[in-house]
Motif scaffolding. Structure first.
Motif, PDB file in Angstrom:
ATOM      1  N   THR A  63      36.348 -20.299 -89.076  1.00  0.00           N
ATOM      2  CA  THR A  63      36.488 -19.007 -89.747  1.00  0.00           C
ATOM      3  C   THR A  63      35.288 -18.792 -90.668  1.00  0.00           C
ATOM      4  OG1 THR A  63      37.894 -20.131 -91.322  1.00  0.00           O
ATOM      5  CG2 THR A  63      38.990 -18.792 -89.671  1.00  0.00           C
ATOM      6  N   ASN A  64      34.218 -18.340 -90.068  1.00  0.00           N
ATOM      7  CA  ASN A  64      33.005 -18.056 -90.842  1.00  0.00           C
ATOM      8  C   ASN A  64      33.147 -16.711 -91.541  1.00  0.00           C
ATOM      9  OD1 ASN A  64      31.246 -20.320 -90.080  1.00  0.00           O
ATOM     10  ND2 ASN A  64      31.441 -19.480 -88.021  1.00  0.00           N
ATOM     11  N   ILE A  65      32.814 -16.692 -92.804  1.00  0.00           N
ATOM     12  CA  ILE A  65      32.912 -15.433 -93.543  1.00  0.00           C
ATOM     13  C   ILE A  65      31.731 -14.536 -93.178  1.00  0.00           C
ATOM     14  CG2 ILE A  65      32.819 -14.369 -95.830  1.00  0.00           C
ATOM     15  CD1 ILE A  65      34.176 -16.744 -96.973  1.00  0.00           C
ATOM     16  N   PHE A  66      32.020 -13.300 -92.881  1.00  0.00           N
ATOM     17  CA  PHE A  66      30.944 -12.327 -92.733  1.00  0.00           C
ATOM     18  C   PHE A  66      30.724 -11.598 -94.055  1.00  0.00           C
ATOM     19  CE2 PHE A  66      29.916  -7.806 -91.848  1.00  0.00           C
ATOM     20  CZ  PHE A  66      28.590  -7.998 -91.514  1.00  0.00           C
ATOM     21  N   TYR A  67      31.805 -11.262 -94.703  1.00  0.00           N
ATOM     22  CA  TYR A  67      31.695 -10.402 -95.872  1.00  0.00           C
ATOM     23  C   TYR A  67      32.912 -10.640 -96.744  1.00  0.00           C
ATOM     24  CZ  TYR A  67      32.078  -5.853 -98.271  1.00  0.00           C
ATOM     25  OH  TYR A  67      32.226  -4.864 -99.193  1.00  0.00           O
ATOM     26  N   TYR A  68      32.715 -10.749 -98.035  1.00  0.00           N
ATOM     27  CA  TYR A  68      33.826 -10.871 -98.959  1.00  0.00           C
ATOM     28  C   TYR A  68      33.690  -9.795-100.022  1.00  0.00           C
ATOM     29  CZ  TYR A  68      37.526 -12.868-101.720  1.00  0.00           C
ATOM     30  OH  TYR A  68      38.711 -13.045-102.392  1.00  0.00           O
ATOM     31  N   ASP A  69      34.684  -8.941-100.093  1.00  0.00           N
ATOM     32  CA  ASP A  69      34.667  -7.861-101.076  1.00  0.00           C
ATOM     33  C   ASP A  69      35.320  -8.376-102.357  1.00  0.00           C
ATOM     34  OD1 ASP A  69      35.032  -5.626-102.614  1.00  0.00           O
ATOM     35  OD2 ASP A  69      35.539  -4.324-100.931  1.00  0.00           O
ATOM     36  N   VAL A  70      34.482  -8.668-103.351  1.00  0.00           N
ATOM     37  CA  VAL A  70      35.031  -9.241-104.583  1.00  0.00           C
ATOM     38  C   VAL A  70      35.834  -8.207-105.375  1.00  0.00           C
ATOM     39  CG1 VAL A  70      33.310 -11.062-104.837  1.00  0.00           C
ATOM     40  CG2 VAL A  70      32.877  -8.822-105.843  1.00  0.00           C
ATOM     41  N   PHE A  71      35.615  -6.927-105.097  1.00  0.00           N
ATOM     42  CA  PHE A  71      36.394  -5.902-105.805  1.00  0.00           C
ATOM     43  C   PHE A  71      37.858  -5.930-105.357  1.00  0.00           C
ATOM     44  CE2 PHE A  71      32.563  -2.836-106.475  1.00  0.00           C
ATOM     45  CZ  PHE A  71      31.973  -3.776-107.300  1.00  0.00           C
ATOM     46  N   THR A  72      38.050  -6.094-104.066  1.00  0.00           N
ATOM     47  CA  THR A  72      39.417  -6.009-103.520  1.00  0.00           C
ATOM     48  C   THR A  72      39.927  -7.347-103.003  1.00  0.00           C
ATOM     49  OG1 THR A  72      38.521  -5.508-101.350  1.00  0.00           O
ATOM     50  CG2 THR A  72      39.001  -3.627-102.781  1.00  0.00           C
ATOM     51  N   HIS A  73      39.055  -8.345-102.993  1.00  0.00           N
ATOM     52  CA  HIS A  73      39.376  -9.667-102.430  1.00  0.00           C
ATOM     53  C   HIS A  73      39.777  -9.571-100.976  1.00  0.00           C
ATOM     54  CE1 HIS A  73      38.738 -11.513-106.231  1.00  0.00           C
ATOM     55  NE2 HIS A  73      39.532 -10.639-106.794  1.00  0.00           N
ATOM     56  N   ARG A  74      39.080  -8.691-100.277  1.00  0.00           N
ATOM     57  CA  ARG A  74      39.262  -8.628 -98.829  1.00  0.00           C
ATOM     58  C   ARG A  74      38.178  -9.466 -98.182  1.00  0.00           C
ATOM     59  NH1 ARG A  74      40.240  -3.272 -98.851  1.00  0.00           N
ATOM     60  NH2 ARG A  74      38.191  -2.753 -98.031  1.00  0.00           N
ATOM     61  N   ARG A  75      38.605 -10.329 -97.298  1.00  0.00           N
ATOM     62  CA  ARG A  75      37.664 -11.219 -96.628  1.00  0.00           C
ATOM     63  C   ARG A  75      37.536 -10.786 -95.170  1.00  0.00           C
ATOM     64  NH1 ARG A  75      37.689 -17.768 -96.477  1.00  0.00           N
ATOM     65  NH2 ARG A  75      36.892 -18.021 -94.388  1.00  0.00           N
ATOM     66  N   ILE A  76      36.309 -10.533 -94.750  1.00  0.00           N
ATOM     67  CA  ILE A  76      36.072 -10.140 -93.368  1.00  0.00           C
ATOM     68  C   ILE A  76      35.380 -11.315 -92.692  1.00  0.00           C
ATOM     69  CG2 ILE A  76      35.150  -8.340 -91.860  1.00  0.00           C
ATOM     70  CD1 ILE A  76      36.749  -7.184 -94.237  1.00  0.00           C
ATOM     71  N   ASP A  77      36.015 -11.857 -91.691  1.00  0.00           N
ATOM     72  CA  ASP A  77      35.454 -13.017 -91.001  1.00  0.00           C
ATOM     73  C   ASP A  77      34.669 -12.594 -89.768  1.00  0.00           C
ATOM     74  OD1 ASP A  77      36.401 -14.978 -92.731  1.00  0.00           O
ATOM     75  OD2 ASP A  77      38.381 -14.923 -91.792  1.00  0.00           O
ATOM     76  N   GLN A  78      33.798 -13.504 -89.347  1.00  0.00           N
ATOM     77  CA  GLN A  78      33.087 -13.280 -88.098  1.00  0.00           C
ATOM     78  C   GLN A  78      34.038 -13.540 -86.931  1.00  0.00           C
ATOM     79  OE1 GLN A  78      29.166 -15.088 -88.031  1.00  0.00           O
ATOM     80  NE2 GLN A  78      29.232 -15.276 -90.237  1.00  0.00           N
ATOM     81  N   LEU A  79      33.503 -13.437 -85.726  1.00  0.00           N
ATOM     82  CA  LEU A  79      34.361 -13.572 -84.554  1.00  0.00           C
ATOM     83  C   LEU A  79      35.075 -14.919 -84.550  1.00  0.00           C
ATOM     84  CD1 LEU A  79      32.290 -12.199 -81.547  1.00  0.00           C
ATOM     85  CD2 LEU A  79      34.304 -11.188 -82.588  1.00  0.00           C
ATOM     86  N   PRO A  80      36.374 -14.905 -84.264  1.00  0.00           N
ATOM     87  CA  PRO A  80      37.070 -16.179 -84.045  1.00  0.00           C
ATOM     88  C   PRO A  80      36.699 -16.696 -82.651  1.00  0.00           C
ATOM     89  CG  PRO A  80      38.538 -14.355 -83.621  1.00  0.00           C
ATOM     90  CD  PRO A  80      37.226 -13.746 -84.057  1.00  0.00           C
ATOM     91  N   ILE A  81      37.378 -17.692 -82.165  1.00  0.00           N
ATOM     92  CA  ILE A  81      37.088 -18.163 -80.800  1.00  0.00           C
ATOM     93  C   ILE A  81      37.241 -16.981 -79.834  1.00  0.00           C
ATOM     94  CG2 ILE A  81      39.478 -19.002 -80.546  1.00  0.00           C
ATOM     95  CD1 ILE A  81      38.323 -21.128 -78.629  1.00  0.00           C
ATOM     96  N   ALA A  82      36.205 -16.785 -79.039  1.00  0.00           N
ATOM     97  CA  ALA A  82      36.195 -15.623 -78.148  1.00  0.00           C
ATOM     98  C   ALA A  82      35.840 -16.076 -76.740  1.00  0.00           C
ATOM     99  CB  ALA A  82      35.200 -14.588 -78.651  1.00  0.00           C
ATOM    100  N   PRO A  83      36.845 -16.430 -75.945  1.00  0.00           N
ATOM    101  CA  PRO A  83      36.558 -16.785 -74.568  1.00  0.00           C
ATOM    102  C   PRO A  83      36.178 -15.538 -73.775  1.00  0.00           C
ATOM    103  CG  PRO A  83      38.923 -16.812 -74.964  1.00  0.00           C
ATOM    104  CD  PRO A  83      38.270 -16.493 -76.270  1.00  0.00           C
ATOM    105  N   TYR A  84      35.332 -15.703 -72.803  1.00  0.00           N
ATOM    106  CA  TYR A  84      34.902 -14.529 -72.042  1.00  0.00           C
ATOM    107  C   TYR A  84      34.465 -14.956 -70.646  1.00  0.00           C
ATOM    108  CZ  TYR A  84      30.210 -16.286 -72.892  1.00  0.00           C
ATOM    109  OH  TYR A  84      29.094 -17.085 -72.911  1.00  0.00           O
ATOM    110  N   PHE A  85      34.384 -14.022 -69.783  1.00  0.00           N
ATOM    111  CA  PHE A  85      33.699 -14.248 -68.514  1.00  0.00           C
ATOM    112  C   PHE A  85      32.926 -12.979 -68.189  1.00  0.00           C
ATOM    113  CE2 PHE A  85      36.018 -11.581 -65.577  1.00  0.00           C
ATOM    114  CZ  PHE A  85      37.236 -11.379 -66.213  1.00  0.00           C
ATOM    115  N   SER A  86      31.865 -13.140 -67.437  1.00  0.00           N
ATOM    116  CA  SER A  86      31.071 -11.974 -67.077  1.00  0.00           C
ATOM    117  C   SER A  86      30.654 -12.064 -65.614  1.00  0.00           C
ATOM    118  CB  SER A  86      29.833 -11.873 -67.970  1.00  0.00           C
ATOM    119  OG  SER A  86      28.937 -12.908 -67.669  1.00  0.00           O
ATOM    120  N   LEU A  87      30.427 -10.925 -65.047  1.00  0.00           N
ATOM    121  CA  LEU A  87      29.984 -10.847 -63.656  1.00  0.00           C
ATOM    122  C   LEU A  87      28.712 -10.021 -63.604  1.00  0.00           C
ATOM    123  CD1 LEU A  87      33.351 -10.028 -61.863  1.00  0.00           C
ATOM    124  CD2 LEU A  87      32.060 -12.151 -61.660  1.00  0.00           C
ATOM    125  N   LYS A  88      27.800 -10.468 -62.768  1.00  0.00           N
ATOM    126  CA  LYS A  88      26.579  -9.706 -62.592  1.00  0.00           C
ATOM    127  C   LYS A  88      26.217  -9.697 -61.110  1.00  0.00           C
ATOM    128  CE  LYS A  88      21.842  -9.356 -64.195  1.00  0.00           C
ATOM    129  NZ  LYS A  88      20.796 -10.001 -64.978  1.00  0.00           N
TER     130      LYS A  88
END
Lengths: 764, 317
Positions: free
Chosen positions: A735-760
Motif C-alpha cells: 500500500t504505497n501512498i500516493f497522496y495524503y491530505d493532512v487537512f482531512t486525513h484522507r489517504r490516497i494510495d497507489q494501485l494495489p495488486i493489479a493482475p492483467y492480461f493483454s492481447l496484441k
C-alpha cells in the motif's frame, strides 16, 4: 509576492559570464573550419533497405587497396556518417551492421573533395538470431556522462500492463528519476521539477507528454526508434530548460509493405497502422491509443480509477536522394482526479505539429537539419466552481549543422521562436491573476569536438539567446570532455559542465509533490530567468562480454526557483517566492546480458536542498533565510530488472524502491481570529483555519516499493502474430501512498495488486 | 478517542496485504532454510553459488517489507499548544464570550466532536474562580466553533486569569488587566460627516460604527461593522484625545448594495469604542504573515491566540 532575497547575495552571480565564455569562444573561433584541399570527405545516410529506418551504429570503413590505410566512422541516430581526411586513391568500402548483409564496393576517391554516399542495407535472415544475442551482449543502452541512448530493446524489457514497452515506464527505472506515484504524469529528474525537463519529439517541443496513468506516455515502444536522455550536462544544441532533455526520435512507416496492430489490455487499447505512400520513397504511420482503465477498474481493482488519457499520432516520411523529410502531428489528452473522493479534476492536452528535414548539401561536407514546429499545451483544473487554466502556444524554426574540419567536428545552429501564454491562476496563486503574454526570441549555438592526443576528446561550446524587451542577450557556456585511459570505448571517464537558463517556467503548488496542475508563465519575477549550473563526471566500463557498469556523480546549483510561500494558512491558495538551491548525488548501474538472460540494477542517491528568504522568517525562526528539502527530494532509489527471453516466451520482473518524500506534518489545527479591524466578536467573527506546524517538509512519507511481473508469449500465424501478455503490477500488494491530505486525513494510495492480461494482434 | 496517528497504525497492522506479505516472507524463509538443511539434495533451480542465496535474501526482504508501513505519522506531537484562546474580557457587558479551541487533528471542528476541557476565570485580587460554559456554534454545514461564556461581573483596573485545562493537566492561560473606565465618546454631526471624540483612553482597541439590519426575506438580523480604528488620530488640542469621523450615507449605501433588491430595515445604529489594558498590541502595525504565526503575536502562555481586557462604550446615533 515575496521576493526578498537579501540573504542570498552570495549566489547572485554563480559564474561571471566572461570567465568561461571568452576562452571557449576563442578556442572555437580559432579552429580550422576548412578541410585540407588534398583530402577527401565522404558522408551519407545508412538506412534499413526494407523500412527506411536509420541504422544508428552502422560501421562505414574505407580500406585503401594499395596502402592498407583505413578510415572509418559510425552512423549517428539519424543514420548520418562522415569520414574526413581521406587521402586520394582506390578504396574498398564496407558498410556493415549486425543483422544486415554487408555492403561492399570499390571506389576511386580524389576526383571531388566532398562526396555523398548513402547506403541502404538489406536484412540478413541468417544473421538474425546471432544479432539478437550479440545486441544483448553489448547492451542496448549506450551511456556516457549525463546521457543515455535508449533503444526499443530497452523499452521492451520493462513490463507495462499494455502489451508493449513505454518510455515513461522505462524512465522510472532509472536512478535519479522520481515520480510521486503511478499516476499524475510528473517526472522529477535529479532534483529538477517536471517543467524543467525538455521533451522533444522529432525535434518539436512537447510540454507534458507523460500520461496521467504513470506507466504510459505519448511514446510507446512501437512508435519510437530511440531516445537520448540527458539527466544533466547536456550540450549546446539544447537550450531553454535547466534540468534534463529527453530527445525522442519517432519511427517512420514502412516504405515497402503495409502492416498494423491492434492491442487491448485493462489499462489501454490501441490501433497502429503503417505503410508506403510511394514504394521505397515515402511512407506513413498512424496510431490511436485510449485508456480504458476508467471502465475496467471497477472489475479488476477495488475501486474505480477516474483517470483517462488518449493520444493520436500520424507521421509522413519522404526520402529521396540525400534529403529525408518528415511531417508529424501528435495530440494527447489527459483528464482525472487525483483525490477520488473529491470533485476537483485536472486535465491537460498537447498538440504538436512538426516538420523535419535532414539533408546533405551537395558539394559540401555538411549535414543539415531543419525543424519547424508548432506546440500547444493547455492545462485546466476545476476548483469548486472556479476553473484555473494555463495555455502555451509555441512556434519555432531551428536549423542545425554539422561539419568536419580535419579531426574537429563542429556543430552549430540557429533558432527563432515565439510563444504566447495565457493563464488565470488566481484561485491557486494569489498574485497570479489572468494574463496574456507574448514573447519572441532568437539565438544560436556553436560547439566543437576535437581530440587532444589519442585518448582525450573535449567539446567546448556555448549558447546565446536574445529575448527582446525581456532578458537581453544571455550566454551559456558548456563543456564536455572524455578520456579513454586504456584506449578503448568501453572504458571511459567523462565529464560535463554548463550553465543553463530557462525563460519560461512552470509553477505548481509544490506544497505537495503530487500536485498535477501546472501553470506556465514567463520566468519568473523581476525579469530573472531561472538558472542552473551542472557539473557531472562519470566512469563507464565493460567487464567481459556480460557485465557493464557505470557510476556518475553530479552537482547542480539552482537559482530563481519559484516555491510556495511558507504559511500557516490552511487553504488551497498560496503565494510564490523565489528560492535558490543545489542538488547533488550519484548513480551506480550494473547491466548483465548473457544469452537469453538480461538484468540490470541501479542505485541512485539525490539530495535536493532549497534556500529561501521570506519576510516573516525572521519572526518565525529568528533567521531570515531557511533551508529545506522540497517535496520531491527522494533520497535513495533502487531499481532492479531481470528478464528471460526463451524462444516464444519472455519473462520480466521489475522491482523499484524509493525512500519517502518530504511532507508537512502539522501539529494540529485551530482558527485564527484577526484584531486588525478592532475587537472581534467571537460569536459572529469569520475565522481563518490555521495549521500549526514547526517547519514545512520536515517529515517523510513511508518508503515506496513495488514488484511487477509479466510473461509474454508470441503465437505466429504466417506473417501475422498474436502476443499474449499476463502479469501483475504490485505483486505483493504494497500500500504505497500516493497522496495524503493532512487537512482531512484522507489517504490516497497507489494501485494495489493489479493482475492483467493483454492481447496484441500484429498483421502484415 | 483514537488519534489520527493511532488510527493510521491500527489500520495498517490489520490490513490484508501486511499480513499476506509477512506470511509469505516466513514461507520463503522456511523454503530457503530447508535447502540449506539438505545440501545433498539441492533444488534444480537454486543449485549452488551466490545466486540462490541472493534470490532468497531478496525475496524475504521484499516480502517482509510488503504491506503498509505503520511508521507513517501524519500528525506531529503537539506538547506546546493545547489550546488557542481569542477574545476580550469586557467590564462593560453582562456576559463575556471567549473562543477557546482545543488544538485538533482535523481542519475543522465537526459536529459530534466533544471537548473535555475546563475553562475558568480567576479574579487575581480576590481569588474568585468561575467556570465558563461551552456553546457550539455552527459556521457552515459540518463546520463548528466552540465558544465559552460567563456572566461573572468584571471590574475595571482588575486582573483576571483565564485558564483552559485538559484532563491530562496540559493547560493554556492568559492574564489580562482591565483598563480604567473612560468618559462616553462625544459624537458631533457635521454637514456630511459625524465626528467622534474619545477621551481618557490610552490603548484604543476599537473604534467602529455598527448597524443592526433586519433581512425581511430570510427573517434574520445582521450586524454590519464599519471599522475606523486605522483612521483614528490623536488630536493636538486637547492632547491625548482620539478622533475619527465617518459618513453614515456611505455606510448605508454599502448596506443597500449588499441587499440589492432584498427588502431590509435598519433597526439600530451605534458607535462602539473600546479601551484596552496594558497587554494591548496595535495589530495594524504587524505584517499579516507574522500575525498568522501562532507564536509570533500572542499573550497566551503555552498556547496560541490573544486575549485582552477592555472597557467599552456604545453611543447610539
Amino acid at each position: 509576492m515575496l521576493i526578498h532575497l537579501s540573504g542570498l547575495k552570495k549566489y547572485d552571480r554563480l559564474i561571471p559570464p566572461g570567465v568561461l565564455v571568452t576562452p571557449v569562444m576563442i578556442i572555437i573561433l580559432i579552429l580550422p573550419i576548412a578541410a585540407p584541399a588534398q583530402t577527401v570527405s565522404v558522408q551519407g545516410f545508412i538506412t534499413d533497405g526494407s523500412s527506411g529506418q536509420p541504422l544508428e551504429g552502422a560501421n562505414v570503413i574505407f580500406r585503401e587497396i594499395e596502402e592498407e590505410q583505413i578510415y572509418g566512422a559510425a552512423a549517428d541516430r539519424n543514420g548520418f556518417y562522415n569520414v574526413t581526411g581521406i587521402a586520394p586513391g582506390r578504396y574498398e568500402l564496407q558498410v556493415s551492421f549486425l543483422g544486415y548483409t554487408p555492403h561492399t564496393d570499390t571506389l576511386h576517391l580524389g576526383d571531388q573533395p566532398n562526396l555523398i554516399l548513402s547506403v541502404a542495407l538489406q536484412t540478413d535472415p541468417e544473421q538474425l538470431d546471432e544479432v539478437i544475442v550479440t545486441l544483448r551482449r553489448t547492451g542496448a543502452t549506450r551511456r556516457s556522462v549525463g546521457v543515455q541512448r535508449l533503444s526499443t530493446i530497452e523499452l521492451r524489457r520493462v513490463p507495462t500492463p499494455a502489451g508493449s514497452g513505454d518510455l515513461a515506464s522505462y524512465l522510472l527505472t532509472l536512478p535519479g528519476v522520481v515520480a510521486t506515484g503511478d499516476r499524475g504524469g510528473q517526472l522529477f529528474i535529479r532534483g529538477g521539477t517536471p517543467t524543467q525537463n525538455m521533451v522533444l519529439i522529432d525535434g518539436a517541443m512537447i510540454y507534458q507528454p507523460f500520461h496521467i496513468v504513470g506507466f504510459f506516455s505519448a511514446f510507446p515502444q512501437d512508435l519510437v526508434t530511440g531516445a537520448d536522455f540527458y539527466a544533466g550536462g547536456f550540450g549546446s544544441r539544447y537550450s531553454g530548460r535547466v534540468s534534463s532533455v529527453i530527445d525522442v526520435q519517432m519511427r517512420e512507416g514502412n516504405r515497402y509493405e503495409s502492416m498494423g496492430s491492434v492491442s487491448v489490455s485493462p489499462f489501454v487499447a490501441g490501433v497502429m497502422a503503417e505503410g508506403p505512400v510511394e514504394e521505397g520513397v515515402s511512407s506513413w504511420i498512424a496510431s490511436v491509443r485510449r485508456s480504458v482503465i476508467e471502465h475496467t477498474s471497477p472489475v479488476f481493482l477495488p475501486e474505480q480509477q477516474p483517470l483517462r488519457f488518449e493520444s493520436h499520432y500520424f507521421k509522413f516520411s519522404h526520402s529521396q536522394d540525400d534529403v529525408r523529410c518528415s511531417a508529424s502531428v501528435l495530440h494527447t489528452y489527459d483528464r482525472g482526479r487525483m483525490d477520488f473522493e473529491h470533485d476537483d479534476a485536472v486535465q491537460w492536452g498537447n498538440f504538436v505539429l512538426g516538420g523535419r528535414c535532414l539533408s546533405l548539401p551537395e558539394g559540401t561536407d555538411m549535414f543539415r537539419e531543419m525543424n519547424l514546429s508548432v506546440s500547444r499545451i493547455g492545462n485546466t483544473m476545476n476548483v469548486g466552481h472556479s476553473e484555473l487554466f494555463s495555455n502555451v502556444f509555441r512556434s519555432s524554426i531551428d536549423v542545425h549543422s554539422i561539419r568536419m574540419a580535419g579531426g574537429v567536428r563542429i556543430n552549430y545552429g540557429l533558432f527563432i521562436l515565439m510563444k504566447f501564454l495565457n493563464y488565470d491562476m488566481q484561485e491557486l496563486f494569489f498574485t497570479r491573476r489572468r494574463s496574456d503574454t507574448f514573447i519572441s526570441g532568437a539565438g544560436g549555438y556553436l560547439e566543437a569536438g576535437f581530440p587532444v592526443g589519442r585518448r582525450i576528446r573535449i567539446q567546448p561550446g556555448g549558447v546565446f539567446a536574445f529575448y527582446p524587451g525581456m532578458y537581453g542577450i544571455v550566454l551559456e557556456p558548456r563543456l564536455q570532455a572524455s578520456w579513454q585511459p586504456f584506449g578503448r570505448d568501453e572504458e571511459e571517464l567523462s565529464a560535463a559542465f554548463g550553465l543553463y537558463r530557462q525563460p519560461l517556467i512552470g509553477v505548481a503548488d509544490r506544497r505537495d509533490a503530487s500536485s498535477v496542475f501546472t501553470g506556465w508563465m514567463l520566468s519568473p519575477i523581476d525579469e530573472k530567468q531561472k538558472e542552473a549550473i551542472h557539473a557531472l563526471a562519470g566512469w563507464g566500463q565493460s567487464l567481459g562480454d556480460e557485465f557493464q557498469w557505470s557510476v556518475e556523480g553530479f552537482y547542480k546549483w539552482i537559482r530563481n526557483q519559484p516555491v510556495p510561500v511558507w504559511s500557516t494558512n490552511a487553504q488551497f491558495t498560496t503565494e510564490l517566492a523565489l528560492a535558490h538551491g543545489y542538488v547533488y548525488g550519484g548513480d551506480v548501474r550494473l547491466d548483465y546480458n548473457r544469452g537469453p538472460f538480461y538484468g540490470s540494477a541501479g542505485y541512485g542517491y539525490t539530495l535536493t536542498e532549497y534556500t529561501s528568504a521570506q519576510d516573516h522568517f525572521s519572526v518565525w525562526y529568528d533567521e531570515p533565510v531557511q533551508r529545506f528539502h522540497p517535496p520531491h527530494d527522494r533520497r535513495h532509489q533502487i531499481n532492479m530488472q531481470v528478464g528471460l527471453e526463451l524462444r516464444k516466451y519472455t519473462i520480466n520482473i521489475g522491482w523499484q524502491m524509493g525512500t519517502g518524500l518530504p511532507f508537512t506534518q502539522p501539529m494540529g489545527f485551530d482558527e485564527r481570529i484577526r484584531y486588525g479591524d478592532g475587537l472581534p466578536n467571537v460569536r459572529t467573527i469569520y475565522e481563518f483555519p490555521r495549521m500549526i506546524m514547526d517547519r514545512p517538509y520536515q517529515a517523510r512519507m513511508p518508503d515506496y516499493h513495488r514488484l511487477d511481473v509479466s510473461m509474454e508469449r508470441l503465437f505466429r500465424f504466417g506473417n501475422s502474430g498474436l502476443r499474449f501478455q499476463a502479469g501483475a503490477i504490485n505483486v505483493y500488494d504494497r500500500t504505497n501512498i500516493f497522496y495524503y491530505d493532512v487537512f482531512t486525513h484522507r489517504r490516497i494510495d497507489q494501485l494495489p495488486i493489479a493482475p492483467y492480461f493483454s492481447l496484441k494482434l500484429e498483421v502484415r | 478517542m483514537m488519534s489520527v496517528n493511532e488510527k493510521t497504525k491500527d489500520k495498517c497492522e490489520n490490513s490484508l496485504p501486511n499480513a499476506f506479505g509477512r506470511d509469505l516472507g516466513v514461507f520463503v524463509l522456511f523454503l530457503c532454510y530447508r535447502k540449506k538443511k539438505h545440501p545433498d539434495k539441492p533444488s534444480r533451480q537454486l543449485e549452488g553459488g551466490l545466486l540462490p542465496f541472493a534470490f532468497c535474501l531478496f525475496t524475504i526482504y521484499v516480502l517482509t517489507l510488503s504491506g503498509c508501513d505503520d511508521t507513517f505519522q501524519p500528525i506531529q506531537e503537539n506538547p506546546e499548544h493545547p489550546f488557542t484562546i481569542y477574545g476580550h474580557l469586557d467590564a462593560s457587558v453582562d456576559t463575556n464570550w471567549v473562543r477557546v479551541t482545543p488544538v485538533r487533528e482535523t481542519l475543522y471542528l465537526e459536529e459530534g466532536d466533544t471537548t473535555d476541557a475546563v475553562v475558568t476565570i480567576e479574579h487575581l485580587e480576590t481569588g474568585e474562580i468561575v467556570t465558563l460554559k461551552d456553546s457550539l456554534f455552527q459556521r457552515a454545514p459540518r463546520i463548528f466553533v466552540l465558544n465559552w461564556w460567563t456572566t461573572m461581573q468584571l471590574e475595571p483596573m482588575q486582573s483576571y486569569r483565564l485558564v483552559a485545562k485538559k484532563p491530562d493537566g496540559r493547560a493554556s492561560s492568559a492574564t489580562v488587566t482591565l483598563p480604567d473606565t473612560f468618559p462616553e465618546p462625544i459624537a458631533t454631526a457635521g454637514f456630511v460627516n459625524i465626528d467622534v471624540y474619545i477621551e481618557g483612553v490610552k490603548n484604543l482597541a476599537d473604534a467602529s460604527v455598527y448597524y443592526l439590519v433586519r433581512d425581511h426575506v430570510n427573517n434574520s438580523s445582521i450586524n454590519f461593522k464599519f471599522t475606523h480604528l486605522k483612521d483614528t488620530v490623536r488630536t493636538a488640542m486637547p492632547p491625548g484625545v482620539h478622533q475619527f469621523n465617518f459618513n453614515p450615507e456611505e455606510h448605508e449605501s454599502y448596506i443597500d448594495d449588499f441587499f440589492y433588491e432584498i427588502p431590509y430595515t435598519i433597526l439600530g445604529r451605534w458607535i462602539y469604542v473600546a479601551s484596552a489594558g496594558p497587554e494591548w498590541i496595535y495589530f495594524p502595525d504587524y505584517d499579516e504573515r507574522e500575525l498568522e504565526l501562532p507564536d509570533a503575536v500572542t499573550n497566551i502562555e503555552n498556547g496560541a491566540g490573544f486575549l485582552i481586557g477592555v472597557v467599552s462604550k456604545r453611543v447610539e446615533f
